[in-house]
Design a protein around this motif. Structure first.
Motif, PDB file in Angstrom:
ATOM      1  N   SER A 116      33.667  40.911  40.450  1.00 33.95           N
ATOM      2  CA  SER A 116      33.179  41.035  41.819  1.00 33.95           C
ATOM      3  C   SER A 116      32.462  42.359  42.049  1.00 33.95           C
ATOM      4  O   SER A 116      32.596  43.296  41.271  1.00 33.95           O
ATOM      5  CB  SER A 116      34.378  40.915  42.770  1.00 33.95           C
ATOM      6  OG  SER A 116      35.413  41.792  42.349  1.00 33.95           O
ATOM      7  N   HIS A 168      38.013  40.088  52.153  1.00 37.00           N
ATOM      8  CA  HIS A 168      38.942  38.963  52.326  1.00 37.00           C
ATOM      9  C   HIS A 168      40.110  39.157  51.371  1.00 37.00           C
ATOM     10  O   HIS A 168      40.159  40.154  50.655  1.00 37.00           O
ATOM     11  CB  HIS A 168      38.231  37.622  52.121  1.00 37.00           C
ATOM     12  CG  HIS A 168      37.672  37.406  50.752  1.00 37.00           C
ATOM     13  ND1 HIS A 168      36.656  38.183  50.235  1.00 37.00           N
ATOM     14  CD2 HIS A 168      37.980  36.517  49.774  1.00 37.00           C
ATOM     15  CE1 HIS A 168      36.364  37.762  49.013  1.00 37.00           C
ATOM     16  NE2 HIS A 168      37.161  36.754  48.700  1.00 37.00           N
ATOM     17  N   ASP A 177      40.329  39.673  43.770  1.00 36.49           N
ATOM     18  CA  ASP A 177      39.197  40.400  43.189  1.00 36.49           C
ATOM     19  C   ASP A 177      38.484  41.278  44.217  1.00 36.49           C
ATOM     20  O   ASP A 177      37.472  41.920  43.901  1.00 36.49           O
ATOM     21  CB  ASP A 177      38.216  39.445  42.474  1.00 36.49           C
ATOM     22  CG  ASP A 177      37.759  38.285  43.327  1.00 36.49           C
ATOM     23  OD1 ASP A 177      38.518  37.865  44.223  1.00 36.49           O
ATOM     24  OD2 ASP A 177      36.640  37.786  43.106  1.00 36.49           O
ATOM     25  N   HIS A 178      39.027  41.334  45.437  1.00 37.38           N
ATOM     26  CA  HIS A 178      38.448  42.189  46.478  1.00 37.38           C
ATOM     27  C   HIS A 178      39.463  43.162  47.085  1.00 37.38           C
ATOM     28  O   HIS A 178      39.117  43.926  47.974  1.00 37.38           O
ATOM     29  CB  HIS A 178      37.804  41.317  47.561  1.00 37.38           C
ATOM     30  CG  HIS A 178      36.737  40.437  46.969  1.00 37.38           C
ATOM     31  ND1 HIS A 178      35.411  40.794  46.952  1.00 37.38           N
ATOM     32  CD2 HIS A 178      36.833  39.280  46.282  1.00 37.38           C
ATOM     33  CE1 HIS A 178      34.723  39.865  46.289  1.00 37.38           C
ATOM     34  NE2 HIS A 178      35.561  38.937  45.874  1.00 37.38           N
ATOM     35  N   ASP A 195      32.446  37.563  49.671  1.00 37.00           N
ATOM     36  CA  ASP A 195      32.284  36.253  49.040  1.00 37.00           C
ATOM     37  C   ASP A 195      31.666  35.205  49.958  1.00 37.00           C
ATOM     38  O   ASP A 195      31.721  34.005  49.660  1.00 37.00           O
ATOM     39  CB  ASP A 195      33.610  35.765  48.464  1.00 37.00           C
ATOM     40  CG  ASP A 195      33.907  36.425  47.127  1.00 37.00           C
ATOM     41  OD1 ASP A 195      33.079  37.263  46.696  1.00 37.00           O
ATOM     42  OD2 ASP A 195      34.944  36.114  46.524  1.00 37.00           O
ATOM     43  N   HIS A 253      29.647  38.304  44.480  1.00 37.83           N
ATOM     44  CA  HIS A 253      29.449  38.029  43.055  1.00 37.83           C
ATOM     45  C   HIS A 253      27.965  37.821  42.800  1.00 37.83           C
ATOM     46  O   HIS A 253      27.314  37.074  43.531  1.00 37.83           O
ATOM     47  CB  HIS A 253      30.224  36.773  42.639  1.00 37.83           C
ATOM     48  CG  HIS A 253      31.711  36.903  42.815  1.00 37.83           C
ATOM     49  ND1 HIS A 253      32.563  37.178  41.769  1.00 37.83           N
ATOM     50  CD2 HIS A 253      32.487  36.823  43.924  1.00 37.83           C
ATOM     51  CE1 HIS A 253      33.814  37.252  42.222  1.00 37.83           C
ATOM     52  NE2 HIS A 253      33.795  37.039  43.537  1.00 37.83           N
TER      53      HIS A 253
HETATM   54 ZN   LIG Z   1      35.460  37.146  44.825  1.00 34.76          ZN
END
Ligand SMILES: [Zn+2]
Length: 337
Positions: free
Chosen positions: A50, A96, A100-101, A210, A247
């Motif tokens: 990400s 969010h 991965d964030h 995202d 991404h």
């Molecule tokens: Zn993501």
């Protein structure tokens, strides 16, 4: 400039206007977008790889998102150190609750205020580091297990204690970052329940999280697709010069339009097959992705049709995260044969 060059910054291949910074390549690392705004990019943008961003004001900075694990986040913060030495991170925005964030939150200085959209914490706990680690240790059959190992194996989910946000943004909030405004806009539910974007008006930069996947298929966890299409329209209306997706490479409004057209396709196809009395799984098996099958992770159509059907008919039997992942793995395996 060519639209076929995978390292090309803009999806559209449009010409750069006078005074606009040169296009950034899609390389791992920090990219200067001008006006004290930087993007951190992690190719290839597939599951877990990400992007993040940094906005510097006078004596302080805002970090948009951390990464999927502690080593990745540490690498990013180290690369940002020359910039944050004189402008320490005092604001952290989590776009969010997907790991991965936000799984690297604990590495951001404790003085920083953490912001997120509505329902963040609830969704974080549904797919916490412990949940992901236990999935990695479970047996979902040869196809499902191989899929999980292939895509999630490169990350480390142990030893993470996610620092949770203390400021919830229900609609919008303007944050003063060392004398410059950063507008946090809650545009979810769309990708997830709590999709927060950061708009930096004085630089014309939008950090979309995202709500944008470039080069890979968007995945609709919350939906419906129509709500995400509305979110795309709101982002387009800001008329940003540079758009940093969650991404994929940095883009502009044409990148937003590409995601929008994929979502329209999902919305219309689901409505059609639902009307025809077809189940979502069969609809996914029969789908012709047409112009979208060049997107990586096209198997996300499984989750996307499932989510759309849940909105069309709440009686649609619920699927857990592991079931959806196995469904995507099987769809992918069947298409690859
Ligand atoms: Zn993501």
């Amino acid at each position: 400039m060519s639209t076929t060059d995978p390292h090309h910054l803009y999806a559209s291949g449009r010409a750069r206007s006078e005074g606009e910074p040169m296009s950034t390549t899609y390389d791992r690392g920090l990219h200067d977008l001008g006006d004290g705004v930087s993007a951190w990019l992690l190719p290839d943008g597939s599951w877990g790889w990400s992007n993040a961003g940094l906005v510097r004001g006078d004596g302080e900075s805002l970090l948009f998102d951390t990464l999927f694990d502690l080593p990745l986040t540490r690498e990013m913060l180290d690369a940002m150190a020359p910039l944050t030495e004189t402008a320490p991170i005092r604001h952290l925005v989590n776009s969010h609750a997907n790991g991965d964030h936000c799984f690297g939150n604990e590495l951001v200085p404790a003085e920083a205020t953490v912001y997120a959209g509505t329902d963040f914490t609830h969704h974080l706990h549904e797919a916490s580091p412990a949940v992901l680690q236990s999935m990695m240790e479970s047996d979902y059959g040869p196809v499902g297990t191989a899929y999980l190992q292939r895509w999630f194996g490169p990350f480390t989910f142990t030893g993470i204690s996610v620092r949770e946000p203390e400021v919830t943004v229900d609609t919008s909030l303007t944050v003063d970052v060392g004398g410059r405004d950063v507008e946090l806009l809650m545009l979810g539910p769309a990708h997830t329940a709590s999709d927060l974007v950061a708009w930096v008006p004085d630089a014309g930069v939008l950090f979309a999280g995202d709500l944008l996947f470039l080069g890979g298929a968007p995945i609709v966890w919350a939906g419906p697709a129509a709500a995400w299409i509305d979110a795309c329209d709101r982002m387009i209306a800001l008329d940003p010069r540079h758009v940093v997706p969650g991404h994929g490479p940095v883009t502009d409004t044409d990148g937003i339009r590409e995601v929008r057209s994929y979502l329209e396709f999902v919305r219309d196809y689901a409505a059609e097959t639902f009307q025809a009395g077809m189940g979502w799984r069969e609809a996914a098996d029969r789908i012709d992705l047409a112009s979208f099958d060049s997107l990586d992770n096209s198997e996300r159509i499984i989750a996307n049709l499932y989510t759309e059907y849940r909105h069309l008919d709440p009686e649609t039997p619920q699927q857990g995260l592991p079931e959806l992942i196995v469904g995507m793995a099987e769809w992918d395996a069947a298409r690859s044969r």
